[in-house]
Design an enzyme around this catalytic site. Sequence first.
Site, PDB file in Angstrom:
ATOM      1  N   ASP A   1       0.895  -1.162   0.000  1.00 30.42           N
ATOM      2  CA  ASP A   1       0.000   0.000   0.000  1.00 30.42           C
ATOM      3  C   ASP A   1       0.931   1.208   0.000  1.00 30.42           C
ATOM      4  O   ASP A   1       1.638   1.458   0.987  1.00 30.42           O
ATOM      5  CB  ASP A   1      -0.901  -0.011   1.241  1.00 30.42           C
ATOM      6  CG  ASP A   1      -1.869   1.170   1.233  1.00 30.42           C
ATOM      7  OD1 ASP A   1      -1.604   2.157   0.506  1.00 30.42           O
ATOM      8  OD2 ASP A   1      -2.866   1.114   1.967  1.00 30.42           O
ATOM      9  N   VAL A   2       0.947   1.955  -1.105  1.00 29.35           N
ATOM     10  CA  VAL A   2       1.939   3.031  -1.235  1.00 29.35           C
ATOM     11  C   VAL A   2       1.715   4.164  -0.243  1.00 29.35           C
ATOM     12  O   VAL A   2       2.595   5.014  -0.073  1.00 29.35           O
ATOM     13  CB  VAL A   2       2.003   3.598  -2.679  1.00 29.35           C
ATOM     14  CG1 VAL A   2       2.457   2.559  -3.673  1.00 29.35           C
ATOM     15  CG2 VAL A   2       0.689   4.248  -3.095  1.00 29.35           C
TER      16      VAL A   2
ATOM     17  N   ASN B   1       3.631   4.362 -10.558  1.00 33.85           N
ATOM     18  CA  ASN B   1       2.429   4.521 -11.381  1.00 33.85           C
ATOM     19  C   ASN B   1       1.130   4.382 -10.576  1.00 33.85           C
ATOM     20  O   ASN B   1       0.077   4.803 -11.039  1.00 33.85           O
ATOM     21  CB  ASN B   1       2.513   3.456 -12.495  1.00 33.85           C
ATOM     22  CG  ASN B   1       1.202   3.164 -13.140  1.00 33.85           C
ATOM     23  OD1 ASN B   1       0.724   3.948 -13.952  1.00 33.85           O
ATOM     24  ND2 ASN B   1       0.596   2.030 -12.780  1.00 33.85           N
TER      25      ASN B   1
ATOM     26  N   TYR C   1      -7.952  15.310  -8.010  1.00 30.78           N
ATOM     27  CA  TYR C   1      -7.045  14.577  -8.908  1.00 30.78           C
ATOM     28  C   TYR C   1      -6.065  15.555  -9.562  1.00 30.78           C
ATOM     29  O   TYR C   1      -4.853  15.300  -9.595  1.00 30.78           O
ATOM     30  CB  TYR C   1      -7.879  13.846  -9.951  1.00 30.78           C
ATOM     31  CG  TYR C   1      -7.099  12.949 -10.881  1.00 30.78           C
ATOM     32  CD1 TYR C   1      -6.708  11.674 -10.484  1.00 30.78           C
ATOM     33  CD2 TYR C   1      -6.766  13.362 -12.169  1.00 30.78           C
ATOM     34  CE1 TYR C   1      -6.005  10.837 -11.345  1.00 30.78           C
ATOM     35  CE2 TYR C   1      -6.061  12.535 -13.025  1.00 30.78           C
ATOM     36  CZ  TYR C   1      -5.685  11.269 -12.616  1.00 30.78           C
ATOM     37  OH  TYR C   1      -4.979  10.452 -13.470  1.00 30.78           O
TER      38      TYR C   1
ATOM     39  N   THR D   1      -8.110   2.503 -20.269  1.00 29.66           N
ATOM     40  CA  THR D   1      -8.334   1.684 -19.078  1.00 29.66           C
ATOM     41  C   THR D   1      -9.679   2.136 -18.501  1.00 29.66           C
ATOM     42  O   THR D   1     -10.238   3.148 -18.934  1.00 29.66           O
ATOM     43  CB  THR D   1      -7.248   1.884 -17.997  1.00 29.66           C
ATOM     44  OG1 THR D   1      -7.486   3.150 -17.354  1.00 29.66           O
ATOM     45  CG2 THR D   1      -5.840   1.860 -18.575  1.00 29.66           C
TER      46      THR D   1
HETATM   47  N1  LIG Z   1      -6.253   5.822 -17.629  1.00 30.29           N
HETATM   48  C1  LIG Z   1      -6.043   7.095 -17.880  1.00 30.29           C
HETATM   49  O1  LIG Z   1      -6.729   7.706 -18.710  1.00 30.29           O
HETATM   50  C2  LIG Z   1      -4.930   7.830 -17.166  1.00 30.29           C
HETATM   51  C3  LIG Z   1      -4.529   9.088 -17.672  1.00 30.29           C
HETATM   52  C4  LIG Z   1      -3.497   9.783 -17.033  1.00 30.29           C
HETATM   53  C5  LIG Z   1      -2.895   9.239 -15.918  1.00 30.29           C
HETATM   54  N2  LIG Z   1      -3.322   8.020 -15.440  1.00 30.29           N
HETATM   55  C6  LIG Z   1      -2.634   7.490 -14.262  1.00 30.29           C
HETATM   56  O2  LIG Z   1      -2.083   6.238 -14.568  1.00 30.29           O
HETATM   57  C7  LIG Z   1      -1.977   5.452 -13.380  1.00 30.29           C
HETATM   58  C8  LIG Z   1      -2.542   4.074 -13.644  1.00 30.29           C
HETATM   59  O3  LIG Z   1      -3.912   4.204 -13.954  1.00 30.29           O
HETATM   60  P1  LIG Z   1      -4.741   3.132 -14.824  1.00 30.29           P
HETATM   61  O4  LIG Z   1      -5.592   3.905 -15.745  1.00 30.29           O
HETATM   62  O5  LIG Z   1      -3.838   2.084 -15.331  1.00 30.29           O
HETATM   63  O6  LIG Z   1      -5.748   2.588 -13.697  1.00 30.29           O
HETATM   64  P2  LIG Z   1      -5.803   1.239 -12.864  1.00 30.29           P
HETATM   65  O7  LIG Z   1      -5.915   0.064 -13.803  1.00 30.29           O
HETATM   66  O8  LIG Z   1      -6.887   1.456 -11.862  1.00 30.29           O
HETATM   67  O9  LIG Z   1      -4.403   1.154 -12.143  1.00 30.29           O
HETATM   68  C9  LIG Z   1      -4.149   1.689 -10.888  1.00 30.29           C
HETATM   69  C10 LIG Z   1      -3.143   0.805 -10.196  1.00 30.29           C
HETATM   70  O10 LIG Z   1      -2.738   1.429  -8.975  1.00 30.29           O
HETATM   71  C11 LIG Z   1      -2.809   0.472  -7.928  1.00 30.29           C
HETATM   72  N3  LIG Z   1      -3.051   1.190  -6.668  1.00 30.29           N
HETATM   73  C12 LIG Z   1      -4.053   2.057  -6.383  1.00 30.29           C
HETATM   74  N4  LIG Z   1      -3.926   2.492  -5.103  1.00 30.29           N
HETATM   75  C13 LIG Z   1      -2.831   1.881  -4.584  1.00 30.29           C
HETATM   76  C14 LIG Z   1      -2.188   1.899  -3.317  1.00 30.29           C
HETATM   77  N5  LIG Z   1      -2.645   2.646  -2.300  1.00 30.29           N
HETATM   78  N6  LIG Z   1      -1.082   1.155  -3.145  1.00 30.29           N
HETATM   79  C15 LIG Z   1      -0.602   0.388  -4.147  1.00 30.29           C
HETATM   80  N7  LIG Z   1      -1.153   0.313  -5.372  1.00 30.29           N
HETATM   81  C16 LIG Z   1      -2.264   1.049  -5.579  1.00 30.29           C
HETATM   82  C17 LIG Z   1      -3.948  -0.468  -8.334  1.00 30.29           C
HETATM   83  O11 LIG Z   1      -3.818  -1.768  -7.753  1.00 30.29           O
HETATM   84  P3  LIG Z   1      -4.629  -2.203  -6.390  1.00 30.29           P
HETATM   85  O12 LIG Z   1      -5.988  -1.590  -6.471  1.00 30.29           O
HETATM   86  O13 LIG Z   1      -4.628  -3.688  -6.418  1.00 30.29           O
HETATM   87  O14 LIG Z   1      -3.802  -1.660  -5.275  1.00 30.29           O
HETATM   88  C18 LIG Z   1      -3.708  -0.569  -9.834  1.00 30.29           C
HETATM   89  O15 LIG Z   1      -2.715  -1.535 -10.121  1.00 30.29           O
HETATM   90  C19 LIG Z   1      -2.689   6.246 -12.276  1.00 30.29           C
HETATM   91  O16 LIG Z   1      -1.728   6.934 -11.494  1.00 30.29           O
HETATM   92  C20 LIG Z   1      -3.537   7.231 -13.073  1.00 30.29           C
HETATM   93  O17 LIG Z   1      -3.810   8.407 -12.332  1.00 30.29           O
HETATM   94  C21 LIG Z   1      -4.302   7.303 -16.042  1.00 30.29           C
END
Ligand SMILES: NC(=O)c1ccc[n+]([C@@H]2O[C@H](COP(=O)([O-])OP(=O)(O)OC[C@H]3O[C@@H](n4cnc5c(N)ncnc54)[C@H](OP(=O)(O)O)[C@@H]3O)[C@@H](O)[C@H]2O)c1
Length: 250
Positions: free
Chosen positions: A61-62, A88, A155, A190
Site C-alpha cells: 500500500d503506497v 504509477n 485529482y 483503461t
Molecule cells: N487511464 C487514464 O486515462 C490515465 C490518464 C493519465 C494518468 N493516469 C494514471 O495512470 C496510473 C494508472 O492508472 P490506470 O488507468 O492504469 O488505472 P488502474 O488500472 O486502476 O491502475 C491503478 C493501479 O494502482 C494500484 N493502486 C491504487 N492504489 C494503490 C495503493 N494505495 N497502493 C498500491 N497500489 C495502488 C492499483 O492496484 P490495487 O488496487 O490492487 O492496489 C492498480 O494496479 C494512475 O496513477 C492514473 O492516475 C491514467
Amino acid sequence: MGARFTGKVVLVTGGSSGIGRATARAFAAEGATVVVAGRNEQRLAEAVRDIGGDASAVTVDVTDSADVARMVATVVDRHGGLHVAFNNAGILGTPAPAADLAEDDFDAVVRTNLTGLWLCLKHEIAHMRDHGGGAIVTMSSNIGAHRRLPNMAAYAASKAAVSALTRTAALDHIRDGVRINAVSPGATDTEMSLRPGETAADRAARMRESVPLGRVGATAEVAAAVLWLASDEAAYTVGHDLVVDGGAAA
Ligand SMILES: NC(=O)c1ccc[n+]([C@@H]2O[C@H](COP(=O)([O-])OP(=O)(O)OC[C@H]3O[C@@H](n4cnc5c(N)ncnc54)[C@H](OP(=O)(O)O)[C@@H]3O)[C@@H](O)[C@H]2O)c1
C-alpha cells in the site's frame, strides 16, 4: 524487439492492471526482470502470469511508508538490486465540484497519488544512490499541470503536485546518479478513463470531439514513453514531464 533493459531490475507500482501492467509487459519484453506491486494479491498474480518470464509480485500500500520500505527491500533481496522504478499507482477519486468533494475522498486521492508516490521516491532513491544510481519515472497526468477539467480538483491538484515533485526531485538527485522524469498521459484505454455509466463506444465518441488526434490513447503508447524515459537513450533527459495525450493539452 530491442533489449534495452537486459540485466535490469524494474519495479512497477500499480503494475497489476491498466497502464502499469502494459508497461511491466513492455519492460519484460525488453529483457528486464520485473516486479509488479499493488494492494490486491489476486490481481497481481494474474498480472505476473500475463507478463510471463521471471516477473514476480510484491504487495504494497503506497500510502504506508513502512510498507513501501518493505517493498523496496523485497525487490533488492529477491534480485540483488533495483535499477528502474515506474511509480504509477494512483486513483481517480469520485469526481465532484471542488466545494462538494468529500473530505475523505480528497485526502485519499492526495495520500495515494502524491504522498504515496513521494514515499516510493524516498525509499527507491535511498537504495539507488548507494548502489550505482538508477532511473525513475513517475506517473502524472495531463490533467493538473497541463490542463484542467471540471469536477477533477482533487485529482488535478495531486497530479500537478506530482509534476512539480518530480522536477524538484530530479534536481535534488541527478548528482546522486538517480535520473527522474514524469509521464503525463491523457485519456488512456483503461477503466479509469470511462466516465460513470460510459461504454467504450461512448468514450470513443467523446474522444473524437475532445482530443485533437480523435481517439483514446493505448496503454502501449504510454508504456513506450515510459520505457524511453527509463532507458539510456534518455540519459540527458532530466526532470522532464512528457505529455502523451493526442494533443489534448497542446
Ligand atoms: N487511464 C487514464 O486515462 C490515465 C490518464 C493519465 C494518468 N493516469 C494514471 O495512470 C496510473 C494508472 O492508472 P490506470 O488507468 O492504469 O488505472 P488502474 O488500472 O486502476 O491502475 C491503478 C493501479 O494502482 C494500484 N493502486 C491504487 N492504489 C494503490 C495503493 N494505495 N497502493 C498500491 N497500489 C495502488 C492499483 O492496484 P490495487 O488496487 O490492487 O492496489 C492498480 O494496479 C494512475 O496513477 C492514473 O492516475 C491514467
